[in-house]
Design a protein around this motif. Structure first.
Motif, PDB file in Angstrom:
ATOM      1  N   THR A   1     -85.401  58.048   0.762  1.00 20.88           N
ATOM      2  CA  THR A   1     -86.593  57.201   0.729  1.00 20.88           C
ATOM      3  C   THR A   1     -86.619  56.224   1.910  1.00 20.88           C
ATOM      4  OG1 THR A   1     -86.657  57.363  -1.670  1.00 20.88           O
ATOM      5  CG2 THR A   1     -87.862  55.526  -0.677  1.00 20.88           C
ATOM      6  N   ASP A   2     -85.449  55.658   2.226  1.00 18.69           N
ATOM      7  CA  ASP A   2     -85.379  54.642   3.271  1.00 18.69           C
ATOM      8  C   ASP A   2     -85.500  55.219   4.675  1.00 18.69           C
ATOM      9  OD1 ASP A   2     -84.867  51.778   3.951  1.00 18.69           O
ATOM     10  OD2 ASP A   2     -83.089  52.631   4.930  1.00 18.69           O
ATOM     11  N   LEU A   3     -84.762  56.262   4.978  1.00 20.51           N
ATOM     12  CA  LEU A   3     -84.706  56.775   6.349  1.00 20.51           C
ATOM     13  C   LEU A   3     -85.734  57.848   6.675  1.00 20.51           C
ATOM     14  CD1 LEU A   3     -80.883  57.023   7.081  1.00 20.51           C
ATOM     15  CD2 LEU A   3     -82.492  55.229   7.718  1.00 20.51           C
ATOM     16  N   TYR A   4     -86.211  58.555   5.676  1.00 20.97           N
ATOM     17  CA  TYR A   4     -87.057  59.716   5.951  1.00 20.97           C
ATOM     18  C   TYR A   4     -88.372  59.703   5.167  1.00 20.97           C
ATOM     19  CZ  TYR A   4     -82.507  61.165   7.690  1.00 20.97           C
ATOM     20  OH  TYR A   4     -81.300  61.216   8.341  1.00 20.97           O
ATOM     21  N   PRO A   5     -89.079  58.570   5.115  1.00 24.48           N
ATOM     22  CA  PRO A   5     -90.323  58.529   4.334  1.00 24.48           C
ATOM     23  C   PRO A   5     -91.416  59.434   4.915  1.00 24.48           C
ATOM     24  CG  PRO A   5     -90.137  56.558   5.681  1.00 24.48           C
ATOM     25  CD  PRO A   5     -88.836  57.305   5.821  1.00 24.48           C
ATOM     26  N   HIS A   6     -91.317  59.771   6.193  1.00 27.60           N
ATOM     27  CA  HIS A   6     -92.311  60.603   6.870  1.00 27.60           C
ATOM     28  C   HIS A   6     -92.083  62.101   6.652  1.00 27.60           C
ATOM     29  CE1 HIS A   6     -88.818  60.083   9.410  1.00 27.60           C
ATOM     30  NE2 HIS A   6     -89.157  61.181  10.060  1.00 27.60           N
ATOM     31  N   LEU A   7     -90.931  62.455   6.056  1.00 23.83           N
ATOM     32  CA  LEU A   7     -90.619  63.866   5.808  1.00 23.83           C
ATOM     33  C   LEU A   7     -90.879  64.230   4.355  1.00 23.83           C
ATOM     34  CD1 LEU A   7     -87.178  64.190   7.666  1.00 23.83           C
ATOM     35  CD2 LEU A   7     -89.450  64.794   8.524  1.00 23.83           C
ATOM     36  N   THR A   8     -91.033  65.528   4.108  1.00 21.92           N
ATOM     37  CA  THR A   8     -91.106  65.969   2.716  1.00 21.92           C
ATOM     38  C   THR A   8     -89.737  65.721   2.083  1.00 21.92           C
ATOM     39  OG1 THR A   8     -90.357  68.222   3.179  1.00 21.92           O
ATOM     40  CG2 THR A   8     -92.750  67.804   3.306  1.00 21.92           C
ATOM     41  N   ARG A   9     -89.662  65.708   0.772  1.00 20.88           N
ATOM     42  CA  ARG A   9     -88.387  65.503   0.076  1.00 20.88           C
ATOM     43  C   ARG A   9     -87.346  66.543   0.508  1.00 20.88           C
ATOM     44  NH1 ARG A   9     -87.677  60.773  -0.871  1.00 20.88           N
ATOM     45  NH2 ARG A   9     -86.809  60.169  -2.825  1.00 20.88           N
ATOM     46  N   PRO A  10     -87.689  67.840   0.503  1.00 23.52           N
ATOM     47  CA  PRO A  10     -86.702  68.833   0.938  1.00 23.52           C
ATOM     48  C   PRO A  10     -86.218  68.605   2.378  1.00 23.52           C
ATOM     49  CG  PRO A  10     -88.468  69.926  -0.255  1.00 23.52           C
ATOM     50  CD  PRO A  10     -88.900  68.501  -0.036  1.00 23.52           C
ATOM     51  N   GLN A  11     -87.128  68.244   3.278  1.00 22.12           N
ATOM     52  CA  GLN A  11     -86.731  67.980   4.664  1.00 22.12           C
ATOM     53  C   GLN A  11     -85.805  66.765   4.754  1.00 22.12           C
ATOM     54  OE1 GLN A  11     -90.688  67.546   6.261  1.00 22.12           O
ATOM     55  NE2 GLN A  11     -90.690  69.610   7.157  1.00 22.12           N
ATOM     56  N   ALA A  12     -86.099  65.727   3.982  1.00 20.46           N
ATOM     57  CA  ALA A  12     -85.261  64.523   3.990  1.00 20.46           C
ATOM     58  C   ALA A  12     -83.846  64.847   3.527  1.00 20.46           C
ATOM     59  CB  ALA A  12     -85.883  63.441   3.100  1.00 20.46           C
ATOM     60  N   TRP A  13     -83.737  65.614   2.457  1.00 23.13           N
ATOM     61  CA  TRP A  13     -82.414  65.975   1.954  1.00 23.13           C
ATOM     62  C   TRP A  13     -81.671  66.878   2.936  1.00 23.13           C
ATOM     63  CZ3 TRP A  13     -79.497  64.672  -2.362  1.00 23.13           C
ATOM     64  CH2 TRP A  13     -80.096  63.720  -3.203  1.00 23.13           C
ATOM     65  N   GLN A  14     -82.390  67.727   3.641  1.00 21.43           N
ATOM     66  CA  GLN A  14     -81.764  68.573   4.654  1.00 21.43           C
ATOM     67  C   GLN A  14     -81.193  67.702   5.780  1.00 21.43           C
ATOM     68  OE1 GLN A  14     -84.467  71.575   6.046  1.00 21.43           O
ATOM     69  NE2 GLN A  14     -82.864  72.773   7.028  1.00 21.43           N
ATOM     70  N   GLU A  15     -81.932  66.692   6.189  1.00 23.16           N
ATOM     71  CA  GLU A  15     -81.452  65.764   7.226  1.00 23.16           C
ATOM     72  C   GLU A  15     -80.217  64.999   6.753  1.00 23.16           C
ATOM     73  OE1 GLU A  15     -82.346  65.432  10.429  1.00 23.16           O
ATOM     74  OE2 GLU A  15     -83.626  67.165  10.042  1.00 23.16           O
ATOM     75  N   ILE A  16     -80.200  64.611   5.492  1.00 22.33           N
ATOM     76  CA  ILE A  16     -79.028  63.916   4.947  1.00 22.33           C
ATOM     77  C   ILE A  16     -77.816  64.842   4.962  1.00 22.33           C
ATOM     78  CG2 ILE A  16     -78.018  62.821   2.901  1.00 22.33           C
ATOM     79  CD1 ILE A  16     -80.915  61.940   2.170  1.00 22.33           C
ATOM     80  N   GLY A  17     -78.009  66.109   4.622  1.00 22.03           N
ATOM     81  CA  GLY A  17     -76.915  67.083   4.670  1.00 22.03           C
ATOM     82  C   GLY A  17     -76.338  67.217   6.068  1.00 22.03           C
ATOM     83  N   ARG A  18     -77.218  67.292   7.060  1.00 28.42           N
ATOM     84  CA  ARG A  18     -76.747  67.372   8.450  1.00 28.42           C
ATOM     85  C   ARG A  18     -75.995  66.102   8.838  1.00 28.42           C
ATOM     86  NH1 ARG A  18     -82.394  69.203   9.968  1.00 28.42           N
ATOM     87  NH2 ARG A  18     -82.308  71.464   9.818  1.00 28.42           N
ATOM     88  N   ALA A  19     -76.559  64.950   8.464  1.00 29.19           N
ATOM     89  CA  ALA A  19     -75.920  63.667   8.788  1.00 29.19           C
ATOM     90  C   ALA A  19     -74.548  63.569   8.129  1.00 29.19           C
ATOM     91  CB  ALA A  19     -76.811  62.502   8.357  1.00 29.19           C
ATOM     92  N   MET A  20     -74.446  64.092   6.914  1.00 30.26           N
ATOM     93  CA  MET A  20     -73.173  64.062   6.192  1.00 30.26           C
ATOM     94  C   MET A  20     -72.090  64.747   7.015  1.00 30.26           C
ATOM     95  SD  MET A  20     -70.917  63.862   3.867  1.00 30.26           S
ATOM     96  CE  MET A  20     -71.843  63.077   2.598  1.00 30.26           C
ATOM     97  N   VAL A  21     -72.371  65.957   7.471  1.00 30.59           N
ATOM     98  CA  VAL A  21     -71.380  66.713   8.226  1.00 30.59           C
ATOM     99  C   VAL A  21     -71.087  66.034   9.558  1.00 30.59           C
ATOM    100  CG1 VAL A  21     -70.895  68.930   9.356  1.00 30.59           C
ATOM    101  CG2 VAL A  21     -71.953  68.877   7.095  1.00 30.59           C
TER     102      VAL A  21
ATOM    103  N   GLN B   1     -78.323  73.192   2.479  1.00 31.80           N
ATOM    104  CA  GLN B   1     -78.807  73.960   3.624  1.00 31.80           C
ATOM    105  C   GLN B   1     -78.486  73.185   4.905  1.00 31.80           C
ATOM    106  OE1 GLN B   1     -82.982  74.906   3.463  1.00 31.80           O
ATOM    107  NE2 GLN B   1     -82.865  76.293   5.192  1.00 31.80           N
ATOM    108  N   GLY B   2     -78.735  71.881   4.903  1.00 36.89           N
ATOM    109  CA  GLY B   2     -78.399  71.044   6.060  1.00 36.89           C
ATOM    110  C   GLY B   2     -76.907  71.004   6.328  1.00 36.89           C
ATOM    111  N   ILE B   3     -76.109  70.920   5.261  1.00 40.12           N
ATOM    112  CA  ILE B   3     -74.648  70.934   5.402  1.00 40.12           C
ATOM    113  C   ILE B   3     -74.199  72.244   6.048  1.00 40.12           C
ATOM    114  CG2 ILE B   3     -72.490  71.136   4.090  1.00 40.12           C
ATOM    115  CD1 ILE B   3     -73.590  68.937   2.222  1.00 40.12           C
ATOM    116  N   LEU B   4     -74.715  73.367   5.537  1.00 39.46           N
ATOM    117  CA  LEU B   4     -74.322  74.672   6.071  1.00 39.46           C
ATOM    118  C   LEU B   4     -74.765  74.842   7.520  1.00 39.46           C
ATOM    119  CD1 LEU B   4     -75.084  76.831   2.911  1.00 39.46           C
ATOM    120  CD2 LEU B   4     -72.816  76.421   3.913  1.00 39.46           C
ATOM    121  N   GLU B   5     -75.960  74.358   7.867  1.00 41.35           N
ATOM    122  CA  GLU B   5     -76.425  74.437   9.257  1.00 41.35           C
ATOM    123  C   GLU B   5     -75.499  73.663  10.182  1.00 41.35           C
ATOM    124  OE1 GLU B   5     -81.203  74.828   8.269  1.00 41.35           O
ATOM    125  OE2 GLU B   5     -80.359  72.862   8.730  1.00 41.35           O
ATOM    126  N   ALA B   6     -75.149  72.447   9.784  1.00 42.81           N
ATOM    127  CA  ALA B   6     -74.272  71.621  10.613  1.00 42.81           C
ATOM    128  C   ALA B   6     -72.873  72.219  10.703  1.00 42.81           C
ATOM    129  CB  ALA B   6     -74.224  70.198  10.061  1.00 42.81           C
TER     130      ALA B   6
END
Length: 190
Positions: A69-89, A155-160
């Protein structure tokens, strides 16, 4: 009740401190709003104090919602969670444990690193299980038992992860999501 086995207590699902460190103290350092940091404190994650050894699954999931909600309000929910997965890795890769893991993954290459995926994921928490089914030398299917209702996070975790192995032309496609689990196709070029 002789002859009846006692019900085994369900193991408390937790996320380990180095996972929290990788995302919140490394990848997201200085990026969260004051409001989000306050919400995290109320949820049970106080970033101004030493991290606890582990955090309950529900706390972790709620904290990730706050980040989305805080970092990705401009993205869809699935896109925001994908970005969090990438950031995690990306954050984990800059921790002591993560640097060693990335070094090994680069040496192994995509396929052999993915064969170790369950072990890698289990270093982050005590509840995620993964199965990797090889379809070809450059394609696997990955099943993950618990995706928090947000398969694009994994999906973001696996991509990263794929990128960190040195894979070229990597793609991760969500194949199915059922109950708490999800399946993905992970492909790369030779």
């Amino acid at each position: 009740m002789s002859g009846t086995l006692p019900l085994r207590a369900e193991r408390r699902r937790v996320v380990f401190d180095h996972t929290v460190e990788g995302l919140f103290l490394v990848a997201l350092r200085g990026r969260l709003s004051v409001t989000a940091e306050s919400s995290l404190r109320r949820a049970g994650l106080d970033l101004s104090k030493k991290l606890l050894p582990a955090y309950p699954f529900e706390t972790w999931k709620h904290c990730l919602e706050i980040v989305a909600t805080d970092l990705y309000p401009h993205l869809t929910r699935p896109q925001a969670w994908q970005e969090i997965g990438r950031a995690m890795v990306e954050g984990m890769a800059r921790t002591v444990i993560g640097k060693a893991t990335v070094g090994v993954a680069r040496l192994l290459g995509p396929l052999r690193a993915l064969r170790r995926l369950e072990h890698t994921l289990q270093s982050a928490d005590n509840y995620v299980e993964a199965r990797v089914t090889e379809r070809s030398p450059t394609c696997v299917e990955v099943w993950i038992n618990e995706v928090m209702g947000q398969p694009t996070y994994y999906q973001g975790i696996l991509e990263a992860c794929l990128s960190m192995t040195g894979a070229q032309g990597g793609r991760v496609e969500l194949l199915s999501c059922s109950g708490g689990s999800a399946s993905f196709r992970v492909q790369w070029e030779e």
